[in-house]
Scaffold this motif. Structure first.
Motif, PDB file in Angstrom:
ATOM      1  N   ASP A  19      68.678  36.403  14.764  1.00 57.20           N
ATOM      2  CA  ASP A  19      69.899  36.877  12.916  1.00 57.20           C
ATOM      3  C   ASP A  19      71.058  36.536  13.209  1.00 57.20           C
ATOM      4  O   ASP A  19      71.395  36.497  12.682  1.00 57.20           O
ATOM      5  N   ARG A  20      71.198  35.210  13.676  1.00 53.91           N
ATOM      6  CA  ARG A  20      72.685  34.405  13.786  1.00 53.91           C
ATOM      7  C   ARG A  20      73.556  34.719  14.763  1.00 53.91           C
ATOM      8  O   ARG A  20      75.011  34.926  14.742  1.00 53.91           O
ATOM      9  N   ARG A  21      73.566  36.749  15.527  1.00 55.92           N
ATOM     10  CA  ARG A  21      74.518  37.521  15.399  1.00 55.92           C
ATOM     11  C   ARG A  21      74.893  37.564  17.414  1.00 55.92           C
ATOM     12  O   ARG A  21      75.290  37.913  17.672  1.00 55.92           O
ATOM     13  N   THR A  22      73.833  36.986  17.496  1.00 48.90           N
ATOM     14  CA  THR A  22      73.921  37.256  19.316  1.00 48.90           C
ATOM     15  C   THR A  22      73.590  35.572  20.027  1.00 48.90           C
ATOM     16  O   THR A  22      72.589  34.949  19.086  1.00 48.90           O
ATOM     17  N   GLY A  30      71.512  32.747  37.338  1.00 50.88           N
ATOM     18  CA  GLY A  30      70.820  33.742  37.518  1.00 50.88           C
ATOM     19  C   GLY A  30      70.760  34.278  36.526  1.00 50.88           C
ATOM     20  O   GLY A  30      70.396  34.981  35.801  1.00 50.88           O
ATOM     21  N   ALA A  31      72.436  34.251  36.015  1.00 47.84           N
ATOM     22  CA  ALA A  31      73.182  35.078  35.393  1.00 47.84           C
ATOM     23  C   ALA A  31      73.103  35.176  34.108  1.00 47.84           C
ATOM     24  O   ALA A  31      72.665  33.846  33.129  1.00 47.84           O
ATOM     25  N   SER A  32      72.720  36.029  32.899  1.00 49.50           N
ATOM     26  CA  SER A  32      72.120  36.000  31.447  1.00 49.50           C
ATOM     27  C   SER A  32      72.256  37.295  30.555  1.00 49.50           C
ATOM     28  O   SER A  32      72.450  38.258  30.746  1.00 49.50           O
ATOM     29  N   PHE A  33      72.872  36.385  29.917  1.00 50.95           N
ATOM     30  CA  PHE A  33      73.973  36.808  29.267  1.00 50.95           C
ATOM     31  C   PHE A  33      73.432  36.692  27.585  1.00 50.95           C
ATOM     32  O   PHE A  33      73.238  36.095  26.852  1.00 50.95           O
ATOM     33  N   GLU A  34      73.444  38.418  26.671  1.00 50.62           N
ATOM     34  CA  GLU A  34      73.376  38.173  25.111  1.00 50.62           C
ATOM     35  C   GLU A  34      74.957  38.286  24.536  1.00 50.62           C
ATOM     36  O   GLU A  34      75.213  39.280  24.579  1.00 50.62           O
ATOM     37  N   LEU A  35      75.246  37.194  23.982  1.00 44.93           N
ATOM     38  CA  LEU A  35      76.975  37.858  23.361  1.00 44.93           C
ATOM     39  C   LEU A  35      77.138  38.099  22.100  1.00 44.93           C
ATOM     40  O   LEU A  35      76.127  37.267  21.036  1.00 44.93           O
ATOM     41  N   SER A  36      77.087  39.039  21.697  1.00 39.95           N
ATOM     42  CA  SER A  36      77.399  39.387  20.269  1.00 39.95           C
ATOM     43  C   SER A  36      78.774  38.001  19.028  1.00 39.95           C
ATOM     44  O   SER A  36      79.200  38.149  19.993  1.00 39.95           O
ATOM     45  N   ALA A  37      78.713  38.256  18.529  1.00 38.90           N
ATOM     46  CA  ALA A  37      78.846  36.906  17.880  1.00 38.90           C
ATOM     47  C   ALA A  37      81.171  37.523  17.539  1.00 38.90           C
ATOM     48  O   ALA A  37      81.359  37.168  17.202  1.00 38.90           O
ATOM     49  N   GLU A  38      80.573  39.247  17.420  1.00 37.35           N
ATOM     50  CA  GLU A  38      81.358  39.642  16.990  1.00 37.35           C
ATOM     51  C   GLU A  38      81.822  40.069  18.137  1.00 37.35           C
ATOM     52  O   GLU A  38      83.993  39.463  18.441  1.00 37.35           O
ATOM     53  N   LEU A  39      82.179  40.182  19.407  1.00 36.49           N
ATOM     54  CA  LEU A  39      83.150  39.723  20.807  1.00 36.49           C
ATOM     55  C   LEU A  39      82.980  38.382  20.486  1.00 36.49           C
ATOM     56  O   LEU A  39      84.493  37.901  21.360  1.00 36.49           O
ATOM     57  N   ASN A  65      79.989  41.928  10.725  1.00 38.92           N
ATOM     58  CA  ASN A  65      78.975  41.690  10.866  1.00 38.92           C
ATOM     59  C   ASN A  65      79.385  39.788  10.704  1.00 38.92           C
ATOM     60  O   ASN A  65      78.662  39.408  10.092  1.00 38.92           O
ATOM     61  N   VAL A  66      79.669  39.833  11.617  1.00 35.00           N
ATOM     62  CA  VAL A  66      80.503  37.771  12.063  1.00 35.00           C
ATOM     63  C   VAL A  66      78.868  37.151  12.290  1.00 35.00           C
ATOM     64  O   VAL A  66      78.067  38.058  12.973  1.00 35.00           O
ATOM     65  N   GLY A  67      78.733  36.356  11.752  1.00 38.08           N
ATOM     66  CA  GLY A  67      77.518  35.076  12.477  1.00 38.08           C
ATOM     67  C   GLY A  67      78.151  34.449  12.466  1.00 38.08           C
ATOM     68  O   GLY A  67      79.055  33.598  12.642  1.00 38.08           O
ATOM     69  N   GLY A  82      80.906  27.437  15.604  1.00 40.53           N
ATOM     70  CA  GLY A  82      81.321  27.910  13.768  1.00 40.53           C
ATOM     71  C   GLY A  82      80.901  28.896  13.818  1.00 40.53           C
ATOM     72  O   GLY A  82      80.026  29.745  13.666  1.00 40.53           O
ATOM     73  N   PHE A  83      81.735  30.073  13.164  1.00 34.74           N
ATOM     74  CA  PHE A  83      81.256  31.329  12.225  1.00 34.74           C
ATOM     75  C   PHE A  83      80.951  31.522  10.451  1.00 34.74           C
ATOM     76  O   PHE A  83      82.367  30.607  10.012  1.00 34.74           O
ATOM     77  N   ASP A  84      81.181  32.009   9.984  1.00 37.16           N
ATOM     78  CA  ASP A  84      80.351  31.693   8.990  1.00 37.16           C
ATOM     79  C   ASP A  84      82.145  33.022   8.153  1.00 37.16           C
ATOM     80  O   ASP A  84      81.523  32.761   6.822  1.00 37.16           O
ATOM     81  N   ASP A  85      82.255  32.958   8.909  1.00 32.12           N
ATOM     82  CA  ASP A  85      84.146  33.381   8.415  1.00 32.12           C
ATOM     83  C   ASP A  85      84.966  31.873   8.370  1.00 32.12           C
ATOM     84  O   ASP A  85      86.206  31.704   8.271  1.00 32.12           O
TER      85      ASP A  85
END
Length: 128
Positions: A19-22, A30-39, A65-67, A82-85
């Motif tokens: 979805d290009r948002r994460t 061992g750390a694993s992160f799901e970082l939102s595009a917004e953050l 809703n940034v991607g 590179g963000f969609d804005d």
């Protein structure tokens, strides 16, 4: 007295969700992160967002809703997103990404608090 210096964590996997948002980042510690595009967008280490001092730091609204359009390597130490804005100037070093993942909840809440304090929101574009 000698001091042991450990190398900072390095990513072993960086993957953009469909979805290009994460952005999923797995580190060698061992750390694993799901970082939102917004953050990622609102904490971008770019001068455009961070300024050149704390007093110049910007709070950016309207990024719910940034991607992410692109993930490009920068040497052996970072990526440029590179963000969609059309924001493309932040270089996300491995240490910064690890800290962002580790502190994501606290940082996102601080962002929400900043938005509210400055009369901004996640859906309406604005900068203060």
């Amino acid at each position: 007295m000698s001091q042991t210096i450990t190398d900072p964590p390095r990513p072993v996997e960086i993957r953009l969700a469909k979805d290009r948002r994460t952005l999923i980042v797995v580190f060698d510690d061992g750390a694993s992160f799901e970082l939102s595009a917004e953050l990622l967008r609102v904490t971008s280490p770019s001068a455009e967002v961070q300024g050149h001092s704390e007093s110049e730091r910007k709070t950016i609204g309207g990024k719910r809703n940034v991607g992410i359009l692109s993930v490009d390597p920068v040497g052996n130490y970072a990526i440029r997103l590179g963000f969609d804005d059309m924001h493309t100037t932040g270089i996300f070093a491995w240490t910064f990404l690890h800290e962002l993942g580790r502190d994501a909840s606290r940082l996102f809440q601080a962002y929400l608090d900043d938005l509210a304090a400055k009369g901004l929101d996640r859906d309406t574009p604005g900068v203060r």
